[in-house]
Design a protein around this motif. Structure first.
Motif, PDB file in Angstrom:
ATOM      1  N   LYS A 167     -11.380  23.907  11.046  1.00  0.00           N
ATOM      2  CA  LYS A 167     -12.146  22.655  10.998  1.00  0.00           C
ATOM      3  C   LYS A 167     -13.058  22.634   9.780  1.00  0.00           C
ATOM      4  O   LYS A 167     -13.059  21.659   9.017  1.00  0.00           O
ATOM      5  CB  LYS A 167     -12.985  22.503  12.271  1.00  0.00           C
ATOM      6  N   HIS A 172      -2.813  22.039   8.781  1.00  0.00           N
ATOM      7  CA  HIS A 172      -3.674  23.030   8.129  1.00  0.00           C
ATOM      8  C   HIS A 172      -2.892  24.101   7.381  1.00  0.00           C
ATOM      9  O   HIS A 172      -3.270  24.493   6.280  1.00  0.00           O
ATOM     10  CB  HIS A 172      -4.551  23.745   9.159  1.00  0.00           C
ATOM     11  N   CYS A 208      -4.440  20.295  17.082  1.00  0.00           N
ATOM     12  CA  CYS A 208      -5.075  19.143  16.449  1.00  0.00           C
ATOM     13  C   CYS A 208      -4.569  17.824  17.042  1.00  0.00           C
ATOM     14  O   CYS A 208      -3.378  17.537  17.006  1.00  0.00           O
ATOM     15  CB  CYS A 208      -4.818  19.163  14.941  1.00  0.00           C
ATOM     16  N   PRO A 209      -5.455  17.005  17.590  1.00  0.00           N
ATOM     17  CA  PRO A 209      -4.999  15.761  18.228  1.00  0.00           C
ATOM     18  C   PRO A 209      -4.513  14.714  17.237  1.00  0.00           C
ATOM     19  O   PRO A 209      -3.876  13.747  17.635  1.00  0.00           O
ATOM     20  CB  PRO A 209      -6.246  15.278  18.968  1.00  0.00           C
ATOM     21  N   CYS A 249      -9.927  13.894  10.117  1.00  0.00           N
ATOM     22  CA  CYS A 249     -10.474  14.916  11.036  1.00  0.00           C
ATOM     23  C   CYS A 249     -11.623  14.342  11.871  1.00  0.00           C
ATOM     24  O   CYS A 249     -12.570  13.777  11.344  1.00  0.00           O
ATOM     25  CB  CYS A 249     -10.959  16.124  10.240  1.00  0.00           C
ATOM     26  N   THR A 250     -11.513  14.531  13.182  1.00  0.00           N
ATOM     27  CA  THR A 250     -12.509  13.979  14.109  1.00  0.00           C
ATOM     28  C   THR A 250     -13.681  14.933  14.335  1.00  0.00           C
ATOM     29  O   THR A 250     -14.600  14.603  15.083  1.00  0.00           O
ATOM     30  CB  THR A 250     -11.869  13.709  15.479  1.00  0.00           C
ATOM     31  N   GLU A 251     -13.568  16.136  13.749  1.00  0.00           N
ATOM     32  CA  GLU A 251     -14.580  17.184  13.924  1.00  0.00           C
ATOM     33  C   GLU A 251     -14.654  17.661  15.369  1.00  0.00           C
ATOM     34  O   GLU A 251     -15.691  18.145  15.820  1.00  0.00           O
ATOM     35  CB  GLU A 251     -15.963  16.731  13.417  1.00  0.00           C
ATOM     36  N   CYS A 252     -13.548  17.520  16.103  1.00  0.00           N
ATOM     37  CA  CYS A 252     -13.570  17.896  17.528  1.00  0.00           C
ATOM     38  C   CYS A 252     -13.640  19.402  17.724  1.00  0.00           C
ATOM     39  O   CYS A 252     -14.072  19.873  18.778  1.00  0.00           O
ATOM     40  CB  CYS A 252     -12.345  17.335  18.243  1.00  0.00           C
ATOM     41  N   GLY A 253     -13.151  20.159  16.732  1.00  0.00           N
ATOM     42  CA  GLY A 253     -13.249  21.620  16.814  1.00  0.00           C
ATOM     43  C   GLY A 253     -12.230  22.292  17.713  1.00  0.00           C
ATOM     44  O   GLY A 253     -12.347  23.483  18.000  1.00  0.00           O
ATOM     45  N   ILE A 258      -3.120  17.123  11.963  1.00  0.00           N
ATOM     46  CA  ILE A 258      -3.454  17.661  10.633  1.00  0.00           C
ATOM     47  C   ILE A 258      -2.636  18.929  10.404  1.00  0.00           C
ATOM     48  O   ILE A 258      -2.407  19.708  11.341  1.00  0.00           O
ATOM     49  CB  ILE A 258      -4.972  17.897  10.544  1.00  0.00           C
ATOM     50  N   CYS A 273      -9.229  23.023  16.932  1.00  0.00           N
ATOM     51  CA  CYS A 273      -8.571  24.019  16.072  1.00  0.00           C
ATOM     52  C   CYS A 273      -9.433  25.264  15.965  1.00  0.00           C
ATOM     53  O   CYS A 273      -8.955  26.392  16.099  1.00  0.00           O
ATOM     54  CB  CYS A 273      -8.318  23.416  14.694  1.00  0.00           C
TER      55      CYS A 273
HETATM   56  S1  SF4 Z   1      -8.434  19.900  15.749  1.00  0.00           S
HETATM   57 FE1  SF4 Z   1      -7.916  18.492  14.041  1.00  0.00          FE
HETATM   58  S2  SF4 Z   1      -9.309  16.770  14.316  1.00  0.00           S
HETATM   59 FE2  SF4 Z   1     -10.152  18.443  15.548  1.00  0.00          FE
HETATM   60  S3  SF4 Z   1     -11.608  19.483  14.165  1.00  0.00           S
HETATM   61 FE3  SF4 Z   1      -9.638  20.521  13.960  1.00  0.00          FE
HETATM   62  S4  SF4 Z   1      -8.672  19.531  12.204  1.00  0.00           S
HETATM   63 FE4  SF4 Z   1     -10.311  18.178  12.876  1.00  0.00          FE
END
Ligand code: SF4
Ligand code: SF4
Length: 732
Positions: A323, A408, A402-403, A301-305, A406, A307
């Motif tokens: 996330k 979920h 999600c890029p 997870c890149t923590e991009c948010g 993932i 999602c």
């Molecule tokens: S979209 Fe994917 S990579 Fe980005 S925060 Fe959510 S789970 Fe993590």
């Protein structure tokens, strides 16, 4: 080699040795943690398709480019990172001698030109990403940020490192220009020449700048090696295997959408006729009970948010953010790992596996982490709060966005499975629905002998399977379509249109039972398998002797459509399932149905999650509406892949929505903001939720929620229009 170069070489070698040693240690640690997960042998199938998909998604940035500006900027940064790694390598030659360069390619003008272009675009890209992160920072006034809960210093750190590495690439070149040791022509490297024009003629400059560049790069490597949960950096490496091992590589999008992952134990699908909860894993109760791919997901997870920004639960004030859920599982897995790697962990009966001697040297924090319940409230020290787990509608918006692919929804349902099957712990109001499924075969508990009541009053006969052999489509009515008053109108509209078009169809009538979707999404795999096996047997009998292409089913409910088409194959039922909007679009396109009177007043369309996002059926309902309405369809801001859930999926239809704003109200407000008087839907659950939302706003007389089939029927057979209104008038 001059004295400056002796110093720069020693310093570069020293910091590189430390960084590489730490990086090797970090990779070994991550590998050990990921290997703690359960086996998933299916992830090694179809390596060709996996490789192709990985290359397309990474090099082509196909998922990132859905966010066009961010995607484009990120692509240049990614390419910059890969190509300019060569320039970091080149810096090792430059610390030794200021005129040094990469052997062979380092002398090609084309290399100079390519790295110059990528360097410039990389700087532009990273500045854009920095600006976007700053603009969306969680502390900005007003609005919820997709970065809320992300570890912001890590994002800023990585971005500054990239920017500085790129800038120092130009500074090194600039010193070579200034000292007349640069071999690329002005036309190929104008920026480097411009930088060189303002730098002094300092012979050792290139070596010193190269050392700084190496120190910056190795500082990055040291920091990420000391922070193995720093997904914003590690995803540069982990995204490749994570995408390679996605669940369904052949799918055009959203590997974790459509079918749910079957319930597995020791890598094999669980058969409830033989399963034993003391020997087999029923869902996920401990973080190490996720598969290794689950643990790889959490690490990537890149923590991009992205999602989080699309999640209907998060957007309406629920505690669930996909996330934050992934981050909680990741942090817990890595904090618990020392205890697990020492041999600790609970067996399936809840007994500790390790001896006291094995755990004697394990850090107390890791031991404490091992004691945390995976699902539990803050007071219980839980990793995931039950309100988080049960807020999910399984809409799939997170998976779609999600890029790094993932999955979920699979993880959420795996945790629900344990809670329902072993702990019997789920929102109590859903218990009635589950009892009704077990005892009556439908979530409402309606008598089975009323399944065909919707056929009463039709001016044609609806044949049952068994009464006719030559039907082309088996019309799967579904529980809502059979028992729920508004949905029955859709069922009647579809039957009328099929009859009008001369389609030979038949129903199972009382032979049909719930598809099992609500049981499966709430986590009751046992009830799902019971219902699904019964239906598979009935359907296999109905289609006996037919090849798969002739085992055609049309369903009005996207949940049934998804379950029959995507999940019954897991139980031996292979059918060609279409949604009624697909069949109706085909019948209109082939002239079997002719809309004659356009429906006016403005129409918008709400994409049901299990039709659109989960199964990519976006165009057919719009095509049907396009032929049946006056003027253009008015789209809501959130439509198609980014459509917003109605709040009913994931068995949420049968749970109370006690926290935050109601999801259906949020969606209805969006629909009403378009000014449309008709909100067309393609799902009985969406119809119920949006109708409730419209009526809750007191707008039942102004706005009508109606199925696409009913809109078409009004246009094809306007004389049948009175009485087919699906929106219940507002009381009083
Ligand atoms: S979209 Fe994917 S990579 Fe980005 S925060 Fe959510 S789970 Fe993590
Ligand atoms: S499936 Fe939908 S509701 Fe559930 S976490 Fe993902 S976006 Fe949120």
């Amino acid at each position: 080699m001059g004295s400056v170069q002796i110093v720069t070489t020693i310093l570069a070698a020293a910091i590189t040795a430390v960084a590489v040693w730490l990086a090797v240690r970090a990779v070994m640690k991550m590998t050990a943690v990921i290997r703690l997960g359960q086996s998933a042998p299916e992830r090694f199938s179809d390596k060709g398709a996996r490789t192709r998909k990985m290359l397309v998604e990474t090099l082509g940035h196909t998922r990132m480019l859905k966010w066009s500006v961010v995607g484009a900027a990120h692509w240049f940064v990614m390419v910059g990172f890969i190509v300019l790694s060569l320039l970091v390598l080149e810096a090792y030659f430059e610390v030794v001698t200021p005129t040094g360069g990469l052997p062979i390619i380092g002398h090609w003008t084309i290399f100079g030109l390519g790295t110059e272009i990528i360097g410039v675009l990389g700087v532009v890209g990273i500045v854009v990403l920095m600006a976007i992160r700053l603009r969306n920072r969680p502390t900005r006034p007003g609005g919820r940020s997709r970065f809320t809960g992300s570890t912001m210093w890590q994002g800023y750190f990585v971005e500054w490192i990239v920017l500085l590495v790129l800038i120092f690439g130009f500074v090194i070149r600039g010193f070579k220009v200034a000292t007349d040791h640069f071999e690329y022509p002005l036309w190929a490297t104008p920026v480097s020449h411009a930088v060189g024009a303002v730098l002094p003629d300092w012979q050792a400059g290139a070596s010193v700048a190269a050392l700084i560049k190496i120190v910056i790069s190795m500082t990055w490597l040291i920091v990420i090696s000391l922070n193995v949960t720093m997904g914003v950096a590690w995803h540069r490496f982990l995204a490749f295997p994570n995408i390679f091992f996605k669940r369904e590589p052949a799918k055009p999008a959203g590997s974790g959408l459509g079918a749910l992952r079957p319930m597995t134990s020791q890598g094999k699908p669980l058969d409830f006729e033989e399963a034993d909860p003391e020997k087999d894993q029923f869902g996920v109760a401990q973080v190490e009970q996720f598969t290794w791919k689950g643990l790889l997901d959490f690490s990537t997870c890149t923590e991009c948010g992205r999602c989080q920004s699309q999640c209907p639960a998060w957007n309406t004030g629920k505690p669930l953010s996909p996330k934050l859920l992934v981050l909680s599982l990741r942090d817990h897995a890595y904090a618990k790992a020392p205890y697990l790697l020492a041999g600790g962990g609970k067996d399936l009966t809840g007994e500790e596996k390790a001896t006291a001697a094995q755990l004697a040297h394990v850090d107390v924090l890791a031991l404490a982490e091992g004691d945390k319940p995976l699902i539990g409230t803050a007071e219980e020290g839980g990793v995931i709060d039950p309100d988080v787990l049960w807020s999910c509608t399984t809409c799939g918006a997170c998976v779609e966005q999600c890029p790094v692919d993932i999955e979920h929804v699979d993880h959420i349902v795996d945790m629900r499975r344990y809670q329902v099957l072993i702990e019997s712990s789920f929102p109590s109001e859903a218990g009635v629905m589950l009892r009704n499924l077990e005892n009556k075969g439908n979530p409402w508990g309606a008598p089975q002998n009323t399944r065909e009541d919707w056929t009463k009053g039709l001016d044609f006969e609806v044949p049952r399977v068994g009464e006719v052999d030559d039907f082309e489509y088996l019309f799967w009515v579904g529980c809502a379509g059979a028992f729920e008053d508004r949905a029955k109108k859709t069922t009647r509209a579809v039957a009328t249109l099929l009859n009008e078009a001369g389609v030979k169809f038949a129903i199972l009538g009382e032979g049909e039972t719930c598809s099992g979707d609500p049981a499966r999404r709430i986590g009751n795999e046992f009830v799902f398998q019971m219902l699904a096996q019964q239906n598979v047997e009935t359907l296999n009998e109905a289609f006996e002797g037919r090849e798969k292409s002739k085992r055609k089913i049309v369903a009005t409910c996207p949940h049934c459509f998804n379950t029959l088409g995507n999940e019954y194959g897991q139980l031996g039922g292979e059918f060609e399932v279409v949604h009624h909007t697909q069949l109706l679009a085909h019948l209109v396109a082939t002239g079997k149905l002719t809309p004659v009177q356009p429906v006016d007043g403005g129409v918008t369309y709400h994409d049901p999650c299990y039709l659109g996002r989960h199964n990519r059926v976006f165009a057919p309902p719009r095509e049907v509406l396009g032929t049946a309405i006056a003027g253009e369809l008015t789209e809501m801001p959130r439509n198609s892949e980014r459509s917003f859930c109605c709040g009913a999926g994931g068995a949420r239809m049968w749970m109370e929505e006690k926290i935050g704003k109601r999801i259906n109200v949020d969606r209805v407000e969006e629909a009403m903001s378009t000014g449309a008087r008709t909100v067309a839907v393609g799902c009985p659950f969406c119809s119920t939720m949006l109708n409730d939302g419209v009526n809750g706003k007191g707008a039942g007389e102004q706005v009508e929620v109606v199925d696409v089939a009913s809109v078409l029927l009004r246009s094809v057979k306007p004389e049948q229009a009175p009485g087919d209104r699906e929106t219940a008038p507002v009381a009083g």
